[in-house]
Design a protein around this motif. Structure first.
Motif, PDB file in Angstrom:
ATOM      1  N   ASN A  72      14.993  -8.868  -4.601  1.00 26.26           N
ATOM      2  CA  ASN A  72      15.932  -7.615  -3.894  1.00 26.26           C
ATOM      3  C   ASN A  72      14.081  -7.256  -2.486  1.00 26.26           C
ATOM      4  O   ASN A  72      13.654  -6.962  -2.440  1.00 26.26           O
ATOM      5  N   VAL A  73      14.201  -8.553  -1.888  1.00 29.46           N
ATOM      6  CA  VAL A  73      13.011  -8.474  -1.200  1.00 29.46           C
ATOM      7  C   VAL A  73      12.959  -8.681  -0.425  1.00 29.46           C
ATOM      8  O   VAL A  73      14.336  -9.357   0.622  1.00 29.46           O
ATOM      9  N   ASP A  74      12.702  -7.692   1.118  1.00 24.28           N
ATOM     10  CA  ASP A  74      13.393  -7.883   2.591  1.00 24.28           C
ATOM     11  C   ASP A  74      12.485  -8.979   3.348  1.00 24.28           C
ATOM     12  O   ASP A  74      13.083  -9.694   4.400  1.00 24.28           O
ATOM     13  N   ASN A 116       0.240  -7.820   7.001  1.00 25.76           N
ATOM     14  CA  ASN A 116       1.568  -8.723   7.965  1.00 25.76           C
ATOM     15  C   ASN A 116       2.753  -8.190   7.538  1.00 25.76           C
ATOM     16  O   ASN A 116       3.566  -9.095   7.871  1.00 25.76           O
ATOM     17  N   ILE A 117       2.521  -7.696   6.441  1.00 30.52           N
ATOM     18  CA  ILE A 117       3.976  -7.388   5.822  1.00 30.52           C
ATOM     19  C   ILE A 117       4.525  -5.732   6.622  1.00 30.52           C
ATOM     20  O   ILE A 117       3.689  -5.690   7.127  1.00 30.52           O
ATOM     21  N   ASN A 118       5.607  -5.718   6.964  1.00 25.76           N
ATOM     22  CA  ASN A 118       6.816  -4.793   7.522  1.00 25.76           C
ATOM     23  C   ASN A 118       7.129  -3.852   6.269  1.00 25.76           C
ATOM     24  O   ASN A 118       7.502  -3.002   6.898  1.00 25.76           O
ATOM     25  N   SER A 119       7.175  -3.770   5.447  1.00 19.56           N
ATOM     26  CA  SER A 119       8.195  -2.630   4.613  1.00 19.56           C
ATOM     27  C   SER A 119       6.318  -1.677   4.080  1.00 19.56           C
ATOM     28  O   SER A 119       5.727  -2.284   4.160  1.00 19.56           O
ATOM     29  N   ASP A 120       7.434  -0.809   3.296  1.00 17.89           N
ATOM     30  CA  ASP A 120       6.314   0.247   2.594  1.00 17.89           C
ATOM     31  C   ASP A 120       5.826   0.068   0.796  1.00 17.89           C
ATOM     32  O   ASP A 120       4.511   0.263   0.736  1.00 17.89           O
ATOM     33  N   VAL A 175       4.084  -4.208  -8.671  1.00 15.70           N
ATOM     34  CA  VAL A 175       4.840  -3.690  -7.224  1.00 15.70           C
ATOM     35  C   VAL A 175       3.334  -2.411  -7.122  1.00 15.70           C
ATOM     36  O   VAL A 175       3.604  -1.523  -7.835  1.00 15.70           O
ATOM     37  N   SER A 176       3.321  -2.177  -5.635  1.00 17.91           N
ATOM     38  CA  SER A 176       3.239  -1.471  -5.015  1.00 17.91           C
ATOM     39  C   SER A 176       2.984  -0.423  -3.661  1.00 17.91           C
ATOM     40  O   SER A 176       3.761  -1.748  -3.262  1.00 17.91           O
ATOM     41  N   PHE A 177       2.554   0.652  -3.822  1.00 17.46           N
ATOM     42  CA  PHE A 177       2.581   1.245  -2.582  1.00 17.46           C
ATOM     43  C   PHE A 177       1.509   0.582  -1.398  1.00 17.46           C
ATOM     44  O   PHE A 177      -0.106   0.569  -1.691  1.00 17.46           O
ATOM     45  N   LYS A 178       2.009  -0.479  -0.526  1.00 13.97           N
ATOM     46  CA  LYS A 178       1.685  -0.859   0.265  1.00 13.97           C
ATOM     47  C   LYS A 178      -0.238  -0.321   0.882  1.00 13.97           C
ATOM     48  O   LYS A 178      -1.284  -1.294   0.674  1.00 13.97           O
ATOM     49  N   ASN A 179       0.072   0.827   1.717  1.00 15.74           N
ATOM     50  CA  ASN A 179      -0.568   1.603   2.177  1.00 15.74           C
ATOM     51  C   ASN A 179      -2.103   2.473   1.258  1.00 15.74           C
ATOM     52  O   ASN A 179      -3.260   1.739   1.369  1.00 15.74           O
TER      53      ASN A 179
END
Length: 219
Positions: free
Chosen positions: A52-54, A101-105, A161-165
């Protein structure tokens, strides 16, 4: 929550090349070795895309031309390829370049030499992070030792899986393997949750030629 996948495929391939030389067989990047009617990295990409990835980004570096020649046409419409510049950098830099380079959180972080990790397991990582009390300070990771709430980050690596920022902050100004950085994140009070593998093959990376043969014959 939105999730983007980052697949790192930028390494030197040194251990595999040394094994191939010692066996007297043709030199070929491990990621494009055949793996059940596909290549190793194509299998990893397909498993990742089944979760379930965007979006999905593949980070290239060493042997980028060789890898792109083998797979680009099959994935140019479903995967974004980026290249490290310079190429001689640690895994942390490859991952950071992907994150930028990703758009997701949130990011699902995978290595290209993990063709046996299933989309089902990737989804478990996503779900555990998403359903935690504080997703921004939770890392859901494929276990190496214990399952569930972890009391150490020793020995851990991708996938996770981790929060990007937050992850970007730890990777900036680093040029290292991933585990020391994960240990630093853990020491700062993040929750690490170990996910059980679907089968023991999911715990294997392809580093050596014998690893490749074992997975090829068992998968």
């Amino acid at each position: 929550m939105t999730v983007s996948a980052i697949i790192t495929a930028a390494g030197k391939n040194s251990r595999m090349r040394n094994d191939q030389i010692s066996r007297g067989i043709s030199l070929k990047n491990k990621l494009i070795l055949p793996f059940h009617n596909k290549t190793v990295i194509e299998t990893t990409i397909d498993n990742t895309l089944s979760s379930n990835v965007d979006e999905c980004i593949v980070v290239l570096g060493h042997y980028s031309d060789e890898i792109k020649e083998a797979i680009f046409d099959n994935y140019k419409d479903s995967v974004k390829f980026i290249e490290n510049n310079p190429i001689d950098v640690g895994l942390s830099v490859s991952l950071l370049n992907g994150l930028k380079n990703i758009n997701s959180d949130f990011a699902l972080c995978v290595t290209g030499d993990q063709p046996t990790v299933s989309g089902e397991t990737f989804n478990k990582l996503i779900e555990v992070c998403q359903n935690s009390d504080n997703p921004k300070k939770t890392i859901a990771i494929l276990r190496r030792r214990k399952i569930g709430l972890l009391d150490t980050a020793e020995g851990l690596g991708m996938p996770f899986v981790s929060f990007k920022n937050n992850l970007i902050k730890y990777l900036e100004n680093e040029n290292d393997n991933l585990n020391p950085i994960l240990r630093k994140i853990f020491s700062d009070g993040y929750t690490f949750y170990g996910i059980k593998e679907k089968n023991e093959l999911e715990l294997m990376n392809i580093n050596h030629y014998d690893d490749y043969l074992k997975l090829l014959n068992s998968f």
